[in-house]
Scaffold this motif. Structure first.
Motif, PDB file in Angstrom:
ATOM      1  N   GLY A 120       3.761   9.661  -7.268  1.00  0.00           N
ATOM      2  CA  GLY A 120       4.271  10.951  -7.724  1.00  0.00           C
ATOM      3  C   GLY A 120       3.295  11.593  -8.708  1.00  0.00           C
ATOM      4  N   ALA A 148       0.261  12.903  -6.844  1.00  0.00           N
ATOM      5  CA  ALA A 148       0.551  14.146  -6.126  1.00  0.00           C
ATOM      6  C   ALA A 148       0.623  15.339  -7.083  1.00  0.00           C
ATOM      7  CB  ALA A 148       1.868  14.004  -5.354  1.00  0.00           C
ATOM      8  N   GLU A 149       1.285  15.146  -8.214  1.00  0.00           N
ATOM      9  CA  GLU A 149       1.409  16.258  -9.166  1.00  0.00           C
ATOM     10  C   GLU A 149       0.052  16.649  -9.740  1.00  0.00           C
ATOM     11  OE1 GLU A 149       4.014  18.165  -9.951  1.00  0.00           O
ATOM     12  OE2 GLU A 149       5.345  17.109  -8.584  1.00  0.00           O
ATOM     13  N   GLY A 190       0.262  19.644  -7.873  1.00  0.00           N
ATOM     14  CA  GLY A 190       1.493  20.057  -8.541  1.00  0.00           C
ATOM     15  C   GLY A 190       1.272  20.571  -9.949  1.00  0.00           C
ATOM     16  N   TYR A 226       4.183  10.669 -15.587  1.00  0.00           N
ATOM     17  CA  TYR A 226       5.154  11.111 -14.580  1.00  0.00           C
ATOM     18  C   TYR A 226       6.329  10.160 -14.636  1.00  0.00           C
ATOM     19  CZ  TYR A 226       7.172  11.942  -9.922  1.00  0.00           C
ATOM     20  OH  TYR A 226       8.015  12.219  -8.874  1.00  0.00           O
ATOM     21  N   SER A 284       9.872   9.005 -12.989  1.00  0.00           N
ATOM     22  CA  SER A 284      10.621   9.089 -11.760  1.00  0.00           C
ATOM     23  C   SER A 284      12.017   8.523 -11.986  1.00  0.00           C
ATOM     24  CB  SER A 284       9.865   8.273 -10.705  1.00  0.00           C
ATOM     25  OG  SER A 284      10.715   7.906  -9.669  1.00  0.00           O
ATOM     26  N   GLY A 302      10.413  13.779 -12.606  1.00  0.00           N
ATOM     27  CA  GLY A 302      10.621  13.761 -11.159  1.00  0.00           C
ATOM     28  C   GLY A 302      11.917  13.062 -10.776  1.00  0.00           C
ATOM     29  N   SER A 351       8.870  18.210 -12.028  1.00  0.00           N
ATOM     30  CA  SER A 351       7.966  17.996 -10.908  1.00  0.00           C
ATOM     31  C   SER A 351       7.957  19.222  -9.991  1.00  0.00           C
ATOM     32  CB  SER A 351       8.435  16.762 -10.133  1.00  0.00           C
ATOM     33  OG  SER A 351       7.813  16.696  -8.874  1.00  0.00           O
ATOM     34  N   LEU A 379       6.603  19.224  -6.956  1.00  0.00           N
ATOM     35  CA  LEU A 379       6.805  18.756  -5.582  1.00  0.00           C
ATOM     36  C   LEU A 379       8.169  18.083  -5.422  1.00  0.00           C
ATOM     37  CD1 LEU A 379       3.231  17.288  -5.308  1.00  0.00           C
ATOM     38  CD2 LEU A 379       4.036  19.367  -4.187  1.00  0.00           C
ATOM     39  N   ALA A 417       7.275  14.372  -4.009  1.00  0.00           N
ATOM     40  CA  ALA A 417       6.060  13.949  -4.715  1.00  0.00           C
ATOM     41  C   ALA A 417       5.539  12.581  -4.256  1.00  0.00           C
ATOM     42  CB  ALA A 417       6.292  13.988  -6.226  1.00  0.00           C
TER      43      ALA A 417
END
Lengths: 402, 402
Positions: free
Chosen positions: A201, A204-205, A209, A219, A221, A335, A370, A372, A376
């Motif tokens: 995640g 990806a961010e 993102g 990040y 989650s 996220g 987040s 995404l 993510a």
């Protein structure tokens, strides 16, 4: 003291490094003119030309003559990521399995998902389901398109070296060889890579993102418990065995609830799904849907739900403050379930953060949901799958051909 | 997503990188034969020869013909760090100021120290005292010896870019320009670098102490409060502004004591100097000496002291467990006051660690007292001072000459 920096560098390594730099640039930022690549890399224009041609010959980029703008000077060729190079990404979540075919330009070409019950599924069952999802997303790939890698995200701690899931409390897995099972089922002759969902995640961010351009990122989650994907100075925090980032198991409230890990007062006992459901007595009203319902009820003014969400928000803030003091990040990205919780509990979260955060790191940090959202980890798995190709474009292709 | 990796590399950069690799090798490991350097760097023997000659011409190493062993084959020249290249290191502690002259081989050539009272000294006073200490250690440097840098360790958060001490609660400093004041006083035309004492303790232990060869290290510095120097994948954890590592201000006991930072239940309220003195009523029996006396009393069987030490040991273990779950380090190094505490409280510390640590990261971590003990920050400051030279040997010398 950096082992990696000890090694001397040869000519060939420099060339491969530069090829990687250019491919990464067009992968992350899309079509770039040679002039833009020159500026971004610091390499001169003729070197860029040679390297771009090599990448084009390998089928990884296309070079397109630009439409003339009528100005003076040479037109600058535009380098685009090839359209027919893709990876397969899968995400093994607690409640959802998903798969996607993702192009070298980062666009999702096809996506498929299925819900699953929380019933400690066997790896065989999970891989069978993933196999069907992957079959679907690959089915309509254009003829001649090339798959260059498979990436998988999983809600658990992963041994990177061989794709072994060391521990996933939410799937009931201990030492489950997901990587091997997946490659056996899919049969694609490409590199396979597994990663933890929160780590992916974060990736990806950072790539596509809210943390784009950031080098220091936390990040968080929120799934059943709480996972952390942490990046420091642009590098994922892995730890000596790849098990770093277990921020859910930081003791914050020593006299608090017993955690399923055995300890008392772990952060996730205060902010995980169960904390949102602490006032719910029936065992039938558990799970992600029930937790989301509490957040919705709070938003709609239900007083008991509001109280619960406020409490969770406060503890979320306290734990974020802890991480800000430890990591001094530019951004903390929320996220999973926290993506939904934050807008409702924002005020209390910020109070918690303010109560704990020291001044210097507090001055620079930004809190953000987040971008995404629930996608993510899947998008991060795609980035992970592209990494061998992007880190060494020609080496990866030679390896596949052999 | 790594900005630093975007830049393309030129020939000249490769050469400079390789010179750096060789100089670092002899700096950290002492005299090395060309054969050993070949093995350590992966460069071939003739390249090593050329690079070693360049370093010798710059006065940074000496090449020595080995005593013949009577065997066949070419004898391998030995490359030694130059004897007359040194740095000046200083350490601004709460209770002690110290200075040292340290050679390129890492050996302390001269050292000097003075005690100071805890009375919020002005930067002028501190720098005047440091100046005298530095004069002493430099006085007997051989004629022709070259100082290549000054490194300073300070018990506070430091802005690396300009050597500003952002905050040192123990010195009563907020935004104090120690770096500038020090360079004004010393007047040496060399690079100056400041660092946080715990960060530099970690650096020293990794270069010449118990964490040698480790890539993932947590160094805990028990002074008045608790500082953390953290290294992940071989790189110091700096954070976006250089303020990372404030592990003393992780909330572990939300219903615990108020911390001087304003929050309640910070880890350092449970393991700092004051926690060891919690049962002491008189304000006159405070400070480092008093805390050390409690540890000694516990070792000698005093029941009240034993109780206090056990409690602190438990909380030390809990907080270490938190960091092990977050960082998955190879080693946690206990420095400062914790260096003395650990042997006495070892059992309780380990119980605390075991109660919190997850299995996977717990399997690999080692707990160790600091090998360099109270000298770790000073030795780390010396390493910091050498860093510009070692990172780019010829560039650093050209810069100084100009």
């Amino acid at each position: 003291v950096v082992t990696a920096a000890r090694a001397g560098r040869t000519q060939e390594e420099v060339r491969r490094h530069n090829l990687s730099t250019i491919l990464r640039e067009v992968h992350e930022r899309g079509a770039r003119s040679r002039a833009q690549l020159t500026e971004a890399t610091g390499l001169n224009r003729s070197t860029i030309g040679v390297l771009a041609s090599e990448l084009a010959a390998a089928g990884l980029v296309r070079e397109v003559a630009p439409v003339a703008k009528g100005g003076a000077g040479r037109p600058s060729f535009v380098v685009r990521p090839a359209k027919d190079v893709y990876v397969v990404a899968v995400d093994v979540g607690v409640d959802v399995l998903s798969a996607a075919r993702v192009g070298l330009d980062g666009a999702v070409r096809a996506q498929s998902r299925m819900l699953q019950r929380r019933s400690n599924p066997s790896v065989t069952t999970v891989v069978k389901r993933l196999g069907r999802l992957v079959d679907e997303v690959v089915a309509d790939a254009p003829a001649g398109a090339t798959c260059v890698g498979v990436g998988a995200s999983v809600c658990g701690t992963v041994r990177i070296s061989d794709g072994m899931v060391r521990l996933s409390p939410n799937l009931g897995w201990v030492d489950v060889p997901l990587g091997r099972a997946l490659s056996d089922r899919l049969g694609l002759q490409v590199p396979y890579a597994l990663g933890n969902d929160a780590d992916l995640g974060a990736l990806a961010e950072m790539t596509r993102g809210t943390a784009r351009g950031c080098q220091d990122v936390v990040y968080l989650s929120g799934e059943v418990g709480l996972g952390g994907g942490i990046v420091t100075s642009g590098r994922p925090l892995g730890g000596s065995g790849g098990y770093a980032g277990e921020v859910g198991h930081v003791i914050v409230n020593a006299k608090g609830r017993r955690c399923r890990c055995g300890a008392r007062g772990c952060w996730e006992t205060e902010v995980g799904e169960d904390a949102l459901l602490a006032h719910v007595e029936s065992d039938r009203e558990r799970g992600r849907g029930a937790a989301e319902a509490v957040i919705r009820a709070a938003a709609e003014g239900d007083r008991q739900a509001r109280k619960v969400v406020d409490r969770v928000g406060w503890w979320l803030g306290v734990g974020i403050g802890n991480l800000v003091n430890i990591f001094n990040p530019e951004v903390v990205v929320l996220g999973g379930l926290l993506h939904d919780l934050y807008p409702i509990a924002q005020h209390r979260v910020q109070e918690g953060v303010a109560a704990v955060t020291l001044q210097a790191p507090g001055e620079v940090v930004r809190l953000s949901v987040s971008e995404l959202a629930s996608g993510a980890p899947l998008m991060g798995a795609a980035e992970l799958a592209f990494e061998p190709l992007i880190a060494d474009p020609l080496g990866a292709l030679e390896h596949q051909a052999s």
